[in-house]
Motif scaffolding. Structure first.
Motif, short mmCIF file in Angstrom:
data_model
loop_
_atom_site.label_atom_id
_atom_site.label_comp_id
_atom_site.label_asym_id
_atom_site.label_seq_id
_atom_site.Cartn_x
_atom_site.Cartn_y
_atom_site.Cartn_z
N ILE A 296 58.06 -17.88 -39.39
CA ILE A 296 58.93 -18.93 -39.71
C ILE A 296 58.91 -19.91 -38.51
O ILE A 296 58.88 -21.00 -38.62
CB ILE A 296 60.31 -18.50 -40.34
CG1 ILE A 296 59.99 -17.56 -41.63
CG2 ILE A 296 61.18 -19.70 -40.48
CD1 ILE A 296 61.40 -17.31 -42.13
N PHE A 297 58.98 -19.44 -37.30
CA PHE A 297 59.40 -20.17 -36.17
C PHE A 297 57.88 -21.00 -35.80
O PHE A 297 58.02 -22.13 -35.51
CB PHE A 297 59.31 -19.21 -34.97
CG PHE A 297 59.69 -20.04 -33.70
CD1 PHE A 297 61.09 -20.73 -33.64
CD2 PHE A 297 58.81 -20.21 -32.48
CE1 PHE A 297 61.09 -21.56 -32.39
CE2 PHE A 297 59.28 -20.90 -31.36
CZ PHE A 297 60.38 -21.29 -31.39
N GLY A 298 56.75 -20.21 -36.13
CA GLY A 298 55.61 -21.14 -36.35
C GLY A 298 55.61 -22.19 -37.27
O GLY A 298 55.08 -23.22 -37.15
N GLU A 299 56.13 -22.17 -38.35
CA GLU A 299 56.28 -22.96 -39.58
C GLU A 299 57.16 -24.36 -39.09
O GLU A 299 56.78 -25.42 -38.97
CB GLU A 299 56.55 -22.37 -40.84
CG GLU A 299 55.64 -21.60 -41.39
CD GLU A 299 54.60 -22.39 -41.86
OE1 GLU A 299 54.59 -23.60 -42.20
OE2 GLU A 299 53.36 -21.79 -41.78
N ILE A 300 58.24 -23.89 -38.14
CA ILE A 300 59.06 -24.96 -37.62
C ILE A 300 58.27 -25.89 -36.79
O ILE A 300 58.38 -27.15 -36.84
CB ILE A 300 60.33 -24.22 -36.98
CG1 ILE A 300 61.15 -23.41 -37.77
CG2 ILE A 300 60.97 -25.30 -36.23
CD1 ILE A 300 62.10 -22.66 -37.32
N LYS A 301 57.62 -25.40 -36.04
CA LYS A 301 56.70 -26.19 -35.10
C LYS A 301 55.83 -26.93 -35.72
O LYS A 301 55.86 -28.00 -35.34
CB LYS A 301 56.18 -25.28 -33.94
CG LYS A 301 57.30 -24.23 -32.85
CD LYS A 301 56.49 -23.66 -31.70
CE LYS A 301 55.67 -22.69 -31.93
NZ LYS A 301 55.25 -22.08 -30.91
N ALA A 302 55.09 -26.29 -36.56
CA ALA A 302 54.14 -27.15 -37.40
C ALA A 302 54.70 -28.30 -38.10
O ALA A 302 54.59 -29.47 -38.20
CB ALA A 302 53.44 -26.33 -38.23
N ALA A 303 56.06 -28.04 -38.71
CA ALA A 303 56.63 -28.93 -39.63
C ALA A 303 57.14 -30.14 -38.57
O ALA A 303 57.12 -31.48 -39.03
CB ALA A 303 57.95 -28.33 -40.19
N TYR A 304 57.60 -30.27 -37.67
CA TYR A 304 57.66 -31.28 -36.68
C TYR A 304 56.75 -32.19 -36.63
O TYR A 304 56.99 -33.38 -36.60
CB TYR A 304 58.42 -30.75 -35.27
CG TYR A 304 59.77 -30.31 -35.31
CD1 TYR A 304 60.88 -31.35 -35.19
CD2 TYR A 304 60.29 -28.90 -34.77
CE1 TYR A 304 62.26 -31.06 -35.27
CE2 TYR A 304 61.50 -28.70 -34.90
CZ TYR A 304 62.51 -29.57 -35.16
OH TYR A 304 63.83 -29.21 -35.05
#
Length: 393
Positions: A296-304
């Motif tokens: 999920i943390f990886g998805e957070i970085k990608a979402a930004y």
């Protein structure tokens, strides 16, 4: 050292009015421990499973998070900034709570769950040493009679409290909704000349009146909007403001951020607000049972990046994570490999320059449910979920 065993009365549901005809003394009794016998039995079994896996016979609980979870809502603090005034030894024979002699009366009357043995030591005594010696079990690994320290099983205890039980979920939903209502009431009466301290103090007063403790109170007006952890000052709110509250009741911590403005907002602000809500929507989509938090943390970085905030925006503020008996349990990073479970609460808080969005939510069989919700607050629909927008006055 002295000891007693108490049996707690069954409490009214949180926030319920006193029944008609209830005796006057019930209104003056202060507080009854909220612990659910059924939930506490499950929690004890979870801890015994940890002991079984470690081939130990006792565990010493010493932190606010572990104590309030295991005791199912007992208040074990005096100073919000201080150490707990209790420790609990869990062994094969039962549960033993040790507190100082000047705390024992209140703990027995208002905080002690049924079936827990209370021990007291002098106010100048060593709480942890005393708690380590009250049980009758002896360890099957390590030194005989030495309880397992909480720190050695921190990950296992975190996993044990991830999935909220029915009574916990009810208390948490009640607190969260009440907190959202407090935000609406207070922010809707603010004006450009209201100071940050005035807004923060109004929020604090309402939180305390609701029987909760304001663990975090942040506020910034338009002159300080670049700060992401803005402790309040005497500055007036100006044309827009943010307020953040983390409030604890019965051990559970609800978290919320809201914005208010006194003009129409600039095109840049409106655009950034929509984009940060889109970042949050992507995080919500990734928060499903079975997902690992590092993923999920990886998805957070990608979402930004996906929503135009830049690849380094996640570095400017922590992103949140699981909630419940701690503000974040834990803050999510690339090194946290816990797995999302059903009925687990979360508070994600993506932010960008001058924007932030934050609510307390819970993963349920019906999907993600927002707990910090007040129907009076304006919202927009993002990926099928109603999300708060800035309150325009």
């Amino acid at each position: 050292m002295s000891q007693t065993t108490t049996t707690a009365a069954s409490p009214l549901p949180l926030g319920a009015p006193l029944p008609l005809g209830a005796p006057l003394e019930a209104t003056l009794s202060g507080r009854t421990a909220p612990a659910s016998a059924a939930d506490r039995e499950i929690k004890r079994r979870r801890v015994l499973d940890i002991l079984d896996a470690r081939e130990q016979d006792s565990l010493l609980l010493t932190t606010h998070t572990a104590l309030t979870w295991y005791l199912d809502g007992s208040r074990v603090h005096i100073s919000l900034a201080g150490d707990p005034i209790a420790a609990v030894l869990v062994d094969r024979d039962g549960d033993h709570l040790v507190t100082f002699n000047n705390e024992a009366g209140r703990m027995a009357a208002e905080e002690l769950p049924a079936g827990v043995t209370l021990h007291s030591v002098p106010w100048y005594g060593n709480l942890h040493e005393a708690a380590a010696g009250v049980g009758r079990s002896t360890g099957t690994a390590g030194s005989a009679g030495t309880p397992l320290p909480e720190a050695e099983v921190a990950a296992e205890l975190r996993a044990a409290r991830q999935q909220l039980l029915p009574a916990e979920s009810s208390r948490y939903a009640h607190l969260s909704a009440e907190l959202a209502g407090i935000m609406t009431d207070v922010l809707s009466t603010a004006g450009p000349e209201t100071t940050e301290f005035e807004l923060a103090s109004a929020l604090a007063g309402r939180v305390v009146a609701a029987g909760a403790e304001p663990l975090v109170l942040l506020c910034n007006g338009s002159s300080r909007s670049e700060f992401r952890h803005p402790l309040a000052t005497h500055a007036p709110l100006g044309r827009r403001a943010m307020a953040v509250v983390c409030a604890r009741r019965d051990g559970l911590v609800a978290n919320i951020t809201r914005w208010v403005r006194f003009d129409a907002g600039t095109p840049e602000e409106l655009d950034a607000e929509a984009r940060i809500a889109a970042v949050e929507a992507d995080i919500f989509d990734a928060t499903v049972p079975g997902a690992r938090l590092d993923s999920i943390f990886g998805e957070i970085k990608a979402a930004y990046v996906r929503h135009g905030f830049g690849a380094d925006q996640w570095e400017q503020h922590h992103q949140g994570g699981p909630a419940g008996y701690a503000g974040r349990d834990p803050r999510v990073t690339a090194g946290v490999t816990d797995t999302v479970v059903l009925n687990q609460p979360f508070t994600w808080n993506p932010s960008g320059p001058g924007v932030k969005i934050e609510d307390t939510v819970q993963v349920t069989e019906a999907g993600l449910v927002v707990l910090t919700v007040d129907e009076r607050w304006p919202t927009s629909t993002v990926n099928g979920l109603r999300r708060p927008v800035t309150l325009q006055l």
